[in-house]
Every structure is written in structure tokens, then in C-alpha cells.
Design an enzyme around this catalytic site. Sequence first.
Site, short mmCIF file in Angstrom:
data_model
loop_
_atom_site.label_atom_id
_atom_site.label_comp_id
_atom_site.label_asym_id
_atom_site.label_seq_id
_atom_site.Cartn_x
_atom_site.Cartn_y
_atom_site.Cartn_z
N HIS A 186 0.84 -1.21 0.00
CA HIS A 186 0.00 0.00 0.00
C HIS A 186 0.86 1.25 0.00
CE1 HIS A 186 0.37 0.93 4.39
NE2 HIS A 186 0.37 -0.39 4.55
N ASP A 246 6.35 0.90 6.56
CA ASP A 246 4.91 0.66 6.41
C ASP A 246 4.29 1.72 5.50
OD1 ASP A 246 2.33 -0.27 6.79
OD2 ASP A 246 2.06 0.72 8.73
N GLU A 272 -4.84 1.94 2.64
CA GLU A 272 -4.90 0.79 3.54
C GLU A 272 -5.01 1.22 4.98
OE1 GLU A 272 -3.27 -2.26 6.32
OE2 GLU A 272 -2.47 -0.27 5.87
N GLU A 273 -4.33 2.30 5.35
CA GLU A 273 -4.18 2.64 6.75
C GLU A 273 -5.49 3.03 7.43
OE1 GLU A 273 -1.80 1.92 8.41
OE2 GLU A 273 0.06 2.11 7.31
N ASP A 277 3.66 -6.33 3.35
CA ASP A 277 3.24 -5.24 4.23
C ASP A 277 3.63 -5.56 5.67
OD1 ASP A 277 2.12 -2.97 5.30
OD2 ASP A 277 0.06 -3.70 5.23
N HIS A 314 3.74 2.93 12.55
CA HIS A 314 2.85 4.07 12.81
C HIS A 314 3.47 5.16 13.68
CE1 HIS A 314 -1.00 1.42 12.03
NE2 HIS A 314 -0.17 1.46 10.99
#
Length: 455
Positions: free
Chosen positions: A278, A290, A324-325, A352, A422
Amino acid sequence: MRKIALLTFASFIFILNIKAQNQDSLIICQIYKEALVGKTYENLYELSTTIGPRLSGSEGDKKAVAWSKKLLQSYGFDKVWLQEVQVPHWVRGEKEVAYYTVNGKNFEVAICALGGSIATPQNGLTAEVIEVFTFDQLAELGEENIKGKIVFFNRPMNPTSLNTFSAYGGAVNQRSQGAAQAAKYGAVGVIVRSMSTKIDNFPHTGAMRYDPIINKIPAAAISTLAANQLSAQLKTNSKLTFHYKMSCETLPDAISYNVIGEITGSEFPNEYILVGGHLDSWDLGDGSHDDGAGCMQSVEVLRLFKTMGIKPKRTLRVVLFANEENGLRGGNKYAEYAKENNVKHLVAIESDSGGFTPRGFTIDSNAEIIEKFLAFKPLLSPYGINEIGGGGGGADIGPLKPQGVPLVGFRPDSQRYFDYHHAATDRIEAVNERELMLGSAAITALVYLLDKYGL
């Protein structure tokens, strides 16, 4: 004579298999050599440093789409196109401020708004804190003990779990559902322990969601170090107050795109092997692990086929998914397109899980398909790919499962992934160049075998 003939035929087949394995071993060796001097890290560096954060709907997201399309076109893939997707557009606003007060003294703490949260009042929110570890505890405490307070969810990821994704799964419902659960009992806000086993002062954001019929309250993540300190204070100062201020908001949906490129198959052009990641990322770091890593590894698969002159039997398709997030709308849009157009996928592969040392692949399919993947293990194990078996595929390719598509997740070593996931520390400096490129080689080797032998 018949027995002799059968034995001779069996020997002939055995020799052919040995020759095929030797040929495959040579090609896989060449894939690794080419990948280790390839473009994965160079491309990731460009994506991370030139464009940076790429949250859906942001300017970074738009720039990443344009840059990625240009990159795919530069490699001369047979087809490059964009698939429009409506995506949510949440913005963080000003940097968050938080502190707790004990005996008139303020102690600053590191927090960040969770994705999708509403803002606090303009001057911030101040209230007493109640610490909980489970949703069952909320129910036991009830409205009489929670109303008007800030709920502090402090259940850590299990540090004894060797599978860090399992540990994450055991804690993440606090982040995703905590605000909705606490609001049921009259809480005015929530703060959630960051999803990381590392004790540091970097809070980890991530998506949360509200219950549409329950009052919305502001939700923030608190760093693991600050969570430990706050918990210790609460043991002796249960009446302390916590103050935090956030200015985040949700804007109208925006337009983004899945970025798609492909090399047409020479024998089965209507049968697709999909590989992807993503393109969007959270806004605190630059999304290198990520999922810039997975995106650039996926692009590298097709580039390696092209550079090495390997003509695939089946069409190889790379998809850099949008959103995606905080929505999964890119994955859902692609699956919708695939269903409407009767796209036949042999398999869908997603990277991922960060750009760390490759360990293996997990397969979300039936036992017969998993056994076929296990047959590739002797060719992959010399490169450290020993963990092949059942498991999840990936969030973006998940919507393809109802169409009967076998899903594959690339699995690098996961021990450090949630140190960065994140958080502001998810930056290019956290990616090891060689580990990242070994991942590209591993995925390409698997795609080569799947293309040659099918399932």
C-alpha cells in the site's frame, strides 16, 4: 521387459526433474545477485525523502501517486494505469499537547491523535483518569466510575510472544474500539498505550473508529514510556488530572488512485500473478517500513523480470494500493474491479510487514494449495526462506478471497517491526538496505516459481 521400460521411464522423469531443479536454482541465484545490486532501496529512498508521509487525501498522497506512475513507466512495463478511488481525508492539525498534574505540578507526556479522532475542545480537555486493561473492566466499573473521566487503556502487547503480529492482535482493539467502548459509560476522552513492545517516548498512531449511535470522544495514543510513568503515578495519585489538546479533523472524501503496472504473459496473458503493497502511510514518519518497503519490493519484482529478460508465462501485475491505513478502499476497489471484469488471479501476494530480513511466506488458502507452496521450499531454503505455511495474506488483497484467490503474505523477521509501526521513527534510516533487497529477491523467486509451475 515391461518392468524395465517403466523403470527406465521413471529414471528419465527423475533426471528431467533434477535438471529442472538445477535450472531453477541457477535462475533463483541470478535473481538474488541482480536484486542485491538492484533498485529497491534507491527507489524507497526517493519515495521516503522526496515525498515523505502519504496519508490518504494529502498532498503527499497525490505526489506519491504521480511519482509511482512515472517510475513504473520508466521501466517500460507493458501497461501502466491508475484506478480512481474515493478515500477518507483526515488531518492531524497542530502538534498535540498533553500533561498530567500532580500536586499542582505539570508533567508533559508524548501523545498523538489516533487516526479518525475528533478534536478536543479548543482549549483542550482536562479530567481525572481511570486506568483499565480490558473492555470487561469497563463494564465492571460502569458509568458511576467512568462518567466524566478520561479512560486510560494500558494493556501492553505481550512481550513474551515470539510472533509480534500475534502480540499486536492481542492489544490493538484498545486503539480501534476503545473510544466507542469508553463513551458508552460516559467517558469524555481516551488515551491508549502505543502498540509497541519498545519502551520509548514516541507515540504510535493508527486507525480508530466510532460507533455511529454513541457520542464521539477524542482519542489519543500515549508513548509506552509515558504510559508506564502515568500508570505508576496513578497508583499513588488516583485523583490526578490529565490535560490534552488536539486539533485534528475529518474533511470531505478526496480522490486517490491505485497505481498499477503489468508485464503481459507469453502463454496465459489472462491469468494474473498480483504482487503489491500500500502506497499510503501515516503522517508522523515517512512510511519507509509501512509500507514503502512493500511497494518498492513489489515494483522490483517486475523490474527484475524485465532486466533479466525472463519472459513470464502469466501476466505479472503490480498494484500499489491506496488507503490501507484508514479505510482499505484501494483494496476493496481493486477487488470490485476484478469481480466485474472476471479477472483470473492465479495468486495475490502482499508485502506489508516491513523491510526486514526475509523469513518466509504465509498462505491463506486450502491445504492442497499450501502443499504446492511447500514443494518450493527446497529451492528457497538456501536463502533463509524456511517459514512457509498457512496464515494471513494481507489487508489489501484480502477482499479478493471471496473470489477464490489464494492469498500470500511475505513474512520478514518481525521482531523490530512494531518499534517503528505508525510512529515518527518509521523513517528511511530504520531500513537496512541489504535486508530490504533480500526481500525483493525472495518475492521475485517465488513469483518465478509460481509463474513457471502454476498451482
